[in-house]
Scaffold this motif. Structure first.
Motif, PDB file in Angstrom:
ATOM      1  N   LEU A 151       0.987  -1.060   0.019  1.00 34.49           N
ATOM      2  CA  LEU A 151       0.007   0.159   0.011  1.00 34.49           C
ATOM      3  C   LEU A 151       0.783   1.312  -0.102  1.00 34.49           C
ATOM      4  CD1 LEU A 151      -2.694   1.248   0.603  1.00 34.49           C
ATOM      5  CD2 LEU A 151      -2.605   1.138   3.025  1.00 34.49           C
ATOM      6  N   ILE A 152       0.924   2.166  -1.132  1.00 34.77           N
ATOM      7  CA  ILE A 152       1.742   3.119  -1.087  1.00 34.77           C
ATOM      8  C   ILE A 152       0.797   4.606  -0.973  1.00 34.77           C
ATOM      9  CG2 ILE A 152       3.124   4.629  -2.847  1.00 34.77           C
ATOM     10  CD1 ILE A 152       3.495   1.906  -4.169  1.00 34.77           C
ATOM     11  N   ILE A 153       1.172   5.236  -0.022  1.00 36.08           N
ATOM     12  CA  ILE A 153       0.030   6.480   0.548  1.00 36.08           C
ATOM     13  C   ILE A 153       1.239   7.635   0.582  1.00 36.08           C
ATOM     14  CG2 ILE A 153      -1.158   7.268   2.423  1.00 36.08           C
ATOM     15  CD1 ILE A 153      -1.630   4.860   3.570  1.00 36.08           C
ATOM     16  N   THR A 154       0.646   8.578  -0.387  1.00 33.36           N
ATOM     17  CA  THR A 154       1.554   9.906  -0.606  1.00 33.36           C
ATOM     18  C   THR A 154       0.593  11.095   0.154  1.00 33.36           C
ATOM     19  OG1 THR A 154       2.102   9.134  -2.673  1.00 33.36           O
ATOM     20  CG2 THR A 154       2.292  11.402  -2.100  1.00 33.36           C
ATOM     21  N   PHE A 155       1.101  11.765   1.269  1.00 36.10           N
ATOM     22  CA  PHE A 155       0.307  12.682   1.942  1.00 36.10           C
ATOM     23  C   PHE A 155       0.708  13.959   1.109  1.00 36.10           C
ATOM     24  CE2 PHE A 155       1.443   9.996   6.103  1.00 36.10           C
ATOM     25  CZ  PHE A 155       0.216   9.442   5.771  1.00 36.10           C
ATOM     26  N   GLY A 156      -0.364  14.733   0.780  1.00 34.83           N
ATOM     27  CA  GLY A 156      -0.080  16.134   0.276  1.00 34.83           C
ATOM     28  C   GLY A 156       0.073  17.353   1.287  1.00 34.83           C
ATOM     29  N   THR A 157      -0.728  17.536   2.076  1.00 33.49           N
ATOM     30  CA  THR A 157      -0.868  18.529   3.197  1.00 33.49           C
ATOM     31  C   THR A 157      -1.536  18.155   4.391  1.00 33.49           C
ATOM     32  OG1 THR A 157      -1.627  21.011   3.238  1.00 33.49           O
ATOM     33  CG2 THR A 157      -3.041  19.171   2.275  1.00 33.49           C
ATOM     34  N   ALA A 158      -1.058  18.838   5.435  1.00 41.40           N
ATOM     35  CA  ALA A 158      -1.441  18.717   6.639  1.00 41.40           C
ATOM     36  C   ALA A 158      -2.745  19.549   7.126  1.00 41.40           C
ATOM     37  CB  ALA A 158      -0.441  19.026   7.854  1.00 41.40           C
ATOM     38  N   PHE A 159      -2.886  20.611   6.285  1.00 42.44           N
ATOM     39  CA  PHE A 159      -4.359  21.401   6.287  1.00 42.44           C
ATOM     40  C   PHE A 159      -5.443  20.481   5.947  1.00 42.44           C
ATOM     41  CE2 PHE A 159      -0.904  24.800   6.020  1.00 42.44           C
ATOM     42  CZ  PHE A 159      -1.573  25.605   6.940  1.00 42.44           C
ATOM     43  N   ILE A 160      -6.577  20.535   6.756  1.00 45.39           N
ATOM     44  CA  ILE A 160      -7.767  19.934   6.535  1.00 45.39           C
ATOM     45  C   ILE A 160      -9.111  20.682   6.665  1.00 45.39           C
ATOM     46  CG2 ILE A 160      -7.821  19.352   9.062  1.00 45.39           C
ATOM     47  CD1 ILE A 160      -8.757  16.424   7.876  1.00 45.39           C
ATOM     48  N   TYR A 161      -9.977  20.548   6.050  1.00 43.35           N
ATOM     49  CA  TYR A 161     -11.113  21.604   6.313  1.00 43.35           C
ATOM     50  C   TYR A 161     -12.238  20.648   7.097  1.00 43.35           C
ATOM     51  CZ  TYR A 161      -9.641  24.978   2.920  1.00 43.35           C
ATOM     52  OH  TYR A 161      -8.883  26.006   2.470  1.00 43.35           O
ATOM     53  N   LYS A 162     -12.832  21.460   7.962  1.00 43.29           N
ATOM     54  CA  LYS A 162     -13.970  20.773   8.632  1.00 43.29           C
ATOM     55  C   LYS A 162     -15.410  21.361   8.409  1.00 43.29           C
ATOM     56  CE  LYS A 162     -13.667  19.775  13.108  1.00 43.29           C
ATOM     57  NZ  LYS A 162     -13.476  20.389  14.690  1.00 43.29           N
ATOM     58  N   LEU A 163     -16.176  20.353   7.849  1.00 46.95           N
ATOM     59  CA  LEU A 163     -17.606  20.754   7.553  1.00 46.95           C
ATOM     60  C   LEU A 163     -18.276  21.059   8.893  1.00 46.95           C
ATOM     61  CD1 LEU A 163     -19.744  21.088   5.380  1.00 46.95           C
ATOM     62  CD2 LEU A 163     -20.555  18.698   6.109  1.00 46.95           C
ATOM     63  N   LEU A 164     -18.947  22.312   8.909  1.00 46.23           N
ATOM     64  CA  LEU A 164     -19.571  22.830  10.336  1.00 46.23           C
ATOM     65  C   LEU A 164     -20.801  22.216  10.615  1.00 46.23           C
ATOM     66  CD1 LEU A 164     -18.576  26.780  10.070  1.00 46.23           C
ATOM     67  CD2 LEU A 164     -17.501  24.823  11.307  1.00 46.23           C
ATOM     68  N   ASN A 165     -21.463  21.678   9.693  1.00 49.36           N
ATOM     69  CA  ASN A 165     -22.891  21.017   9.898  1.00 49.36           C
ATOM     70  C   ASN A 165     -22.978  20.002   8.888  1.00 49.36           C
ATOM     71  OD1 ASN A 165     -25.279  20.270  11.096  1.00 49.36           O
ATOM     72  ND2 ASN A 165     -26.268  21.988   9.856  1.00 49.36           N
ATOM     73  N   PRO A 166     -22.797  18.795   9.277  1.00 53.16           N
ATOM     74  CA  PRO A 166     -22.630  18.183  10.518  1.00 53.16           C
ATOM     75  C   PRO A 166     -20.793  18.191  10.847  1.00 53.16           C
ATOM     76  CG  PRO A 166     -22.485  16.483   8.979  1.00 53.16           C
ATOM     77  CD  PRO A 166     -23.126  17.661   8.109  1.00 53.16           C
ATOM     78  N   GLN A 167     -20.506  18.576  12.080  1.00 56.55           N
ATOM     79  CA  GLN A 167     -19.025  18.808  12.399  1.00 56.55           C
ATOM     80  C   GLN A 167     -18.273  17.679  11.950  1.00 56.55           C
ATOM     81  OE1 GLN A 167     -17.331  20.918  14.946  1.00 56.55           O
ATOM     82  NE2 GLN A 167     -18.862  22.726  14.406  1.00 56.55           N
ATOM     83  N   THR A 168     -17.567  17.550  10.847  1.00 59.70           N
ATOM     84  CA  THR A 168     -16.667  16.428  10.468  1.00 59.70           C
ATOM     85  C   THR A 168     -15.786  16.836   9.552  1.00 59.70           C
ATOM     86  OG1 THR A 168     -16.676  14.294   9.482  1.00 59.70           O
ATOM     87  CG2 THR A 168     -18.536  15.660   8.669  1.00 59.70           C
ATOM     88  N   TYR A 169     -14.469  16.209   9.613  1.00 63.29           N
ATOM     89  CA  TYR A 169     -13.522  16.608   8.501  1.00 63.29           C
ATOM     90  C   TYR A 169     -13.871  15.895   7.067  1.00 63.29           C
ATOM     91  CZ  TYR A 169     -10.349  17.994  12.249  1.00 63.29           C
ATOM     92  OH  TYR A 169      -9.468  18.684  13.355  1.00 63.29           O
ATOM     93  N   ILE A 170     -13.349  16.708   6.368  1.00 68.71           N
ATOM     94  CA  ILE A 170     -13.898  16.337   4.804  1.00 68.71           C
ATOM     95  C   ILE A 170     -12.582  16.276   3.857  1.00 68.71           C
ATOM     96  CG2 ILE A 170     -16.191  17.008   5.092  1.00 68.71           C
ATOM     97  CD1 ILE A 170     -15.194  19.478   3.254  1.00 68.71           C
ATOM     98  N   SER A 171     -12.544  15.910   2.761  1.00 69.92           N
ATOM     99  CA  SER A 171     -11.603  15.570   1.817  1.00 69.92           C
ATOM    100  C   SER A 171     -11.726  16.829   0.724  1.00 69.92           C
ATOM    101  CB  SER A 171     -11.705  14.322   1.055  1.00 69.92           C
ATOM    102  OG  SER A 171     -10.810  14.126   0.056  1.00 69.92           O
ATOM    103  N   ASN A 172     -13.037  17.170   0.291  1.00 65.93           N
ATOM    104  CA  ASN A 172     -12.865  18.105  -0.588  1.00 65.93           C
ATOM    105  C   ASN A 172     -14.219  19.125  -0.429  1.00 65.93           C
ATOM    106  OD1 ASN A 172     -13.459  19.236  -3.298  1.00 65.93           O
ATOM    107  ND2 ASN A 172     -12.090  17.680  -4.188  1.00 65.93           N
ATOM    108  N   CYS A 173     -14.150  20.513  -0.569  1.00 69.13           N
ATOM    109  CA  CYS A 173     -15.138  21.306  -0.311  1.00 69.13           C
ATOM    110  C   CYS A 173     -15.994  21.497  -1.625  1.00 69.13           C
ATOM    111  CB  CYS A 173     -14.476  22.763  -0.048  1.00 69.13           C
ATOM    112  SG  CYS A 173     -13.727  22.740   1.595  1.00 69.13           S
TER     113      CYS A 173
END
Length: 325
Positions: free
Chosen positions: A120-142
């Protein structure tokens, strides 16, 4: 003569990749690059099936075997098209139901594949992440939704390592022999700001360090360091000055091959590259007897190669060319 480059040695990994290995790449757009090169060399690899995912937590979330279907709350409509916040915009449909089926089929396919994947080859791009406010959860794409729906956060090393520990346990229950290769994408996320990009990359790199220290079947490949130090020159970037160009991508892949490919695979790739050059050869006269002989020899080589890897398309193309005589 003075040396104008900073090269460094990368230890050969004990977790070797062979011609029989089954691989899965996930993560940033650099996962597409590495995966594409593996596929071009006839290796068994599924390349970034969820689309581009930049931050570690989003990768871990949908890679988890416990993630059985897309979150119903995260489907969103924008300009008469449906998306899901957990997935890249390549997953899009004019109907929520169709998108749901498309996403869930991909999730099921990956869950099934994980039991037989060797690397399994995983490439990390950024440590910044967006949280959707409703419902409160981290997401991948806005998905270009209004900014006031989200909150931008910076992951910590602890956040990444803690989340990975949960994923690791689940993966090992499904596939005890799975090997993981981590890398930090050399693509610069300058939209976050140059200092912010460096901060983000340093967090990702530190997380990779601790993960490879804590788990013996996880290794780190320094694609980021190769780009930042060995290839420290804008001539190795595309015109956007953000993405590595083809020369850099090929150089990094060659270093990857030196690090992870076993001797039999290296030998095979040498043979395959010769055949690829022959396939890409453009004759002076397509109707000449010499070109016909060239194609017949190429067809023989491909038939021999077909006992080791799939070359159906290449054989068909050569047979079609021969049929024109």
């Amino acid at each position: 003569m003075q040396n104008f480059r900073t090269t460094f040695q990368i230890p050969v990994s004990k977790h070797q990749i062979s011609l029989d290995s089954q691989m899965l790449t996930l993560g940033s757009c650099f996962a597409d690059v590495v995966g594409g090169q593996l596929r071009e060399n006839k290796l068994d690899v599924l390349v970034n099936p969820f689309g581009t995912l930049f931050n570690p937590l989003s990768i871990f979330k949908i890679l988890s075997p416990s993630y059985r279907e897309a979150d119903e709350r995260l489907f969103v409509e924008n300009q008469k098209l449906w998306f899901n916040y957990d997935f890249h915009s390549q997953f899009v449909s004019n109907s929520k139901e169709n998108l749901q089926e498309q996403v869930n089929q991909t999730i099921y396919a990956i869950n099934t594949l994980l039991s037989t994947t060797t690397h399994l080859i995983i490439t990390f791009g950024t440590a910044f992440i967006y949280k959707l406010l409703n419902p409160q959860t981290y997401i991948s794409n806005c998905h270009k939704m209004p900014n006031n729906l989200f909150e931008k956060n910076l992951l910590s090393v602890k956040d990444i390592c803690k989340s990975f520990a949960i994923l690791y346990k689940e993966l090992k229950e499904v596939n005890p022999d799975l090997k993981v290769i981590l890398t930090v994408s050399p693509v610069r996320h300058t939209k976050d700001g140059v200092p912010e990009n460096q901060l983000s990359k340093s967090i990702l790199r530190a997380a990779c360090h601790y993960l490879t220290t804590d788990y013996e079947d996880i290794t780190y490949f320094p694609s980021y360091e190769i780009m930042m130090d060995d290839l420290r020159d804008y001539r190795f970037y595309k015109p956007d000055l953000i993405h590595p160009n083809e020369v850099a991508e090929q150089y990094i892949f060659e270093k990857f091959a030196e690090t992870y490919f076993d001797e039999n695979l290296k030998s095979f790739i040498g043979e395959w590259q010769q055949i690829r050059r022959a396939i890409n050869h453009r004759p002076f006269n397509e109707k000449s007897e010499s070109h016909q002989k060239f194609l017949k020899n190429l067809l023989e080589d491909l038939i021999k190669m077909s006992k080791r890897v799939r070359v159906d398309e290449e054989i068909y193309d050569v047979q079609t060319a021969l049929s024109r005589f």
